[in-house]
Scaffold this motif. Structure first.
Motif, PDB file in Angstrom:
ATOM      1  N   SER A 294     -15.139  -2.883 -14.547  1.00 39.77           N
ATOM      2  CA  SER A 294     -14.735  -2.023 -13.436  1.00 39.77           C
ATOM      3  C   SER A 294     -13.217  -1.989 -13.328  1.00 39.77           C
ATOM      4  N   ASP A 295     -12.715  -0.993 -12.616  1.00 40.17           N
ATOM      5  CA  ASP A 295     -11.290  -0.886 -12.342  1.00 40.17           C
ATOM      6  C   ASP A 295     -11.121  -0.549 -10.855  1.00 40.17           C
ATOM      7  N   PRO A 296     -10.675  -1.511 -10.049  1.00 38.32           N
ATOM      8  CA  PRO A 296     -10.205  -2.849 -10.413  1.00 38.32           C
ATOM      9  C   PRO A 296     -11.368  -3.790 -10.735  1.00 38.32           C
ATOM     10  N   ILE A 297     -11.037  -4.935 -11.311  1.00 41.19           N
ATOM     11  CA  ILE A 297     -12.082  -5.880 -11.708  1.00 41.19           C
ATOM     12  C   ILE A 297     -12.583  -6.705 -10.525  1.00 41.19           C
ATOM     13  N   THR A 298     -11.892  -6.638  -9.392  1.00 39.03           N
ATOM     14  CA  THR A 298     -12.321  -7.355  -8.190  1.00 39.03           C
ATOM     15  C   THR A 298     -12.889  -6.367  -7.182  1.00 39.03           C
ATOM     16  N   ALA A 299     -13.982  -6.756  -6.533  1.00 42.71           N
ATOM     17  CA  ALA A 299     -14.575  -5.908  -5.496  1.00 42.71           C
ATOM     18  C   ALA A 299     -13.854  -6.068  -4.167  1.00 42.71           C
ATOM     19  N   TYR A 300     -13.068  -7.106  -4.020  1.00 41.92           N
ATOM     20  CA  TYR A 300     -12.381  -7.439  -2.772  1.00 41.92           C
ATOM     21  C   TYR A 300     -10.898  -7.141  -2.902  1.00 41.92           C
ATOM     22  N   ARG A 301     -10.250  -7.075  -1.765  1.00 47.46           N
ATOM     23  CA  ARG A 301      -8.803  -6.904  -1.718  1.00 47.46           C
ATOM     24  C   ARG A 301      -8.279  -7.668  -0.506  1.00 47.46           C
ATOM     25  N   PRO A 302      -6.978  -7.933  -0.458  1.00 45.46           N
ATOM     26  CA  PRO A 302      -6.437  -8.622   0.714  1.00 45.46           C
ATOM     27  C   PRO A 302      -6.805  -7.900   2.008  1.00 45.46           C
TER      28      PRO A 302
ATOM     29  N   ALA B  19       0.133  -0.238  11.374  1.00 43.71           N
ATOM     30  CA  ALA B  19      -1.319  -0.242  11.563  1.00 43.71           C
ATOM     31  C   ALA B  19      -2.003  -0.421  10.213  1.00 43.71           C
ATOM     32  N   PRO B  20      -3.160  -1.099  10.176  1.00 43.44           N
ATOM     33  CA  PRO B  20      -3.897  -1.242   8.911  1.00 43.44           C
ATOM     34  C   PRO B  20      -4.255   0.125   8.336  1.00 43.44           C
ATOM     35  N   THR B  21      -4.141   0.253   7.018  1.00 41.53           N
ATOM     36  CA  THR B  21      -4.444   1.527   6.370  1.00 41.53           C
ATOM     37  C   THR B  21      -5.855   1.580   5.805  1.00 41.53           C
ATOM     38  N   THR B  22      -6.465   0.415   5.568  1.00 35.59           N
ATOM     39  CA  THR B  22      -7.801   0.352   4.973  1.00 35.59           C
ATOM     40  C   THR B  22      -8.682  -0.571   5.796  1.00 35.59           C
ATOM     41  N   PRO B  23      -9.852  -0.106   6.246  1.00 35.05           N
ATOM     42  CA  PRO B  23     -10.737  -0.998   7.010  1.00 35.05           C
ATOM     43  C   PRO B  23     -11.165  -2.189   6.152  1.00 35.05           C
ATOM     44  N   PRO B  24     -11.155  -3.388   6.706  1.00 39.47           N
ATOM     45  CA  PRO B  24     -11.582  -4.554   5.916  1.00 39.47           C
ATOM     46  C   PRO B  24     -13.075  -4.519   5.635  1.00 39.47           C
ATOM     47  N   ARG B  25     -13.458  -5.062   4.502  1.00 37.76           N
ATOM     48  CA  ARG B  25     -14.868  -5.202   4.148  1.00 37.76           C
ATOM     49  C   ARG B  25     -15.261  -6.672   4.254  1.00 37.76           C
TER      50      ARG B  25
ATOM     51  N   ASP C 172       0.831  -1.208   0.000  1.00 32.72           N
ATOM     52  CA  ASP C 172       0.000   0.000   0.000  1.00 32.72           C
ATOM     53  C   ASP C 172       0.866   1.259   0.000  1.00 32.72           C
ATOM     54  N   ALA C 173       1.944   1.230   0.776  1.00 34.00           N
ATOM     55  CA  ALA C 173       2.827   2.395   0.853  1.00 34.00           C
ATOM     56  C   ALA C 173       3.494   2.664  -0.491  1.00 34.00           C
TER      57      ALA C 173
ATOM     58  N   ARG D  38       3.637   6.121  -5.840  1.00 31.97           N
ATOM     59  CA  ARG D  38       3.506   6.242  -7.299  1.00 31.97           C
ATOM     60  C   ARG D  38       4.869   6.497  -7.953  1.00 31.97           C
ATOM     61  N   LEU D  39       5.785   5.627  -7.656  1.00 31.74           N
ATOM     62  CA  LEU D  39       7.141   5.755  -8.175  1.00 31.74           C
ATOM     63  C   LEU D  39       7.151   5.558  -9.689  1.00 31.74           C
ATOM     64  N   THR D  40       7.763   6.488 -10.390  1.00 29.26           N
ATOM     65  CA  THR D  40       7.850   6.413 -11.849  1.00 29.26           C
ATOM     66  C   THR D  40       8.489   5.100 -12.286  1.00 29.26           C
ATOM     67  N   GLY D  41       7.843   4.428 -13.224  1.00 30.77           N
ATOM     68  CA  GLY D  41       8.382   3.196 -13.784  1.00 30.77           C
ATOM     69  C   GLY D  41       7.852   1.934 -13.151  1.00 30.77           C
ATOM     70  N   VAL D  42       7.343   2.020 -11.922  1.00 31.74           N
ATOM     71  CA  VAL D  42       6.785   0.831 -11.266  1.00 31.74           C
ATOM     72  C   VAL D  42       5.396   0.574 -11.836  1.00 31.74           C
ATOM     73  N   HIS D  43       5.166  -0.627 -12.364  1.00 36.86           N
ATOM     74  CA  HIS D  43       3.870  -0.897 -12.989  1.00 36.86           C
ATOM     75  C   HIS D  43       3.084  -2.010 -12.316  1.00 36.86           C
ATOM     76  N   ASP D  44       3.679  -2.726 -11.368  1.00 33.79           N
ATOM     77  CA  ASP D  44       2.903  -3.747 -10.662  1.00 33.79           C
ATOM     78  C   ASP D  44       3.535  -4.029  -9.310  1.00 33.79           C
ATOM     79  N   VAL D  45       2.670  -4.142  -8.302  1.00 37.33           N
ATOM     80  CA  VAL D  45       3.093  -4.453  -6.938  1.00 37.33           C
ATOM     81  C   VAL D  45       2.230  -5.625  -6.479  1.00 37.33           C
ATOM     82  N   VAL D  46       2.860  -6.761  -6.206  1.00 35.28           N
ATOM     83  CA  VAL D  46       2.117  -8.001  -5.951  1.00 35.28           C
ATOM     84  C   VAL D  46       2.478  -8.553  -4.574  1.00 35.28           C
TER      85      VAL D  46
END
Length: 237
Positions: A202-210, A86-92, A36-37, A42-50
């Protein structure tokens, strides 16, 4: 090594950051906070974080940036976060309807027999607790979750299927998954959900996230059509 994170080159256009010296749960939280960090930078050139269970793959365009630059940013963010961010996004929470057994879950009887339980007990365990999405896997962002509290791991099929229907609910080892689209698969199938797992418009195509959770809810086959027009996003709550 920065704190509890090691960073290593992975080919000519990627790095792997791995959490070390931590138990499974804090390691998972750390790599996802680091993902998430890095997304926020938004570092230039980085296109995927997995992010996965205890490691993070960072892919970049080697014509736009380099290992040293990405490594420096990763190390800075890892040091800033520390070992217990600490978590940055409340879980759904998603409540997912599932038809168990029969043509929808053909491996339910075998799983029950292997674990020494009844089919009803397997369904009750699988649907009786919230399961956390740990990472997105293949194909197409499949939600890899904690497994239900079965008494022992579930082995994979001896002969994988060449096709598993979209929405199939499967288990293997200590994990569970919903297959988001038709694909081959070697995990035993307990059931299938009628709701669409992906929304390709949709973007993203998934409604869920880790970090989000799934609670599976048993339904009868005759209820299938009641849910067939819904997407997983409609099951949030």
């Amino acid at each position: 090594m920065t704190g509890n994170v090691t960073i290593a080159d992975c080919g000519d256009s990627a790095l792997v950051a791995k959490a070390v010296g931590l138990d499974a749960e804090p390691a998972w939280r750390l790599v996802h906070a680091l993902a998430d960090a890095l997304d926020a930078v938004r570092l230039t050139g980085v296109h995927d974080v997995v992010p996965t269970y205890d490691a993070l793959l960072v892919e970049f365009d080697c014509a736009a940036t380099d290992h040293a630059t990405v490594r420096r940013v990763l190390a800075h963010e890892a040091a800033r976060l520390g070992p217990h961010p600490a978590p940055t996004t409340p879980p759904r929470r998603f409540v997912v309807p599932v038809v168990y057994g029969g043509e929808y879950g053909p491996d339910l009887p075998e799983v029950a027999a292997r674990l020494g339980l009844s089919e009803g007990e397997i369904v009750a365990l699988h649907s009786g607790t919230d399961l956390t999405v740990r990472c997105l896997g293949a194909p197409a962002g499949a939600p890899m979750t904690d497994g239900p509290p079965f008494p022992k791991p579930v082995p994979r099929l001896a002969s994988p299927r060449t096709r598993v229907d979209a929405g199939s609910v499967a288990v293997a080892g200590r994990q569970a998954v919903i297959c988001p689209m038709p694909s081959p698969g070697g995990w035993p199938l307990l059931g299938r959900t009628p709701v669409r797992v992906l929304d390709l418009h949709s973007d993203p195509i998934t409604a869920y996230r880790p970090g989000d959770t799934f609670r599976f809810r048993p339904i009868e086959p005759q209820q299938w059509d009641e849910y067939a027009e819904l997407s997983l996003a409609d099951c949030h709550g």
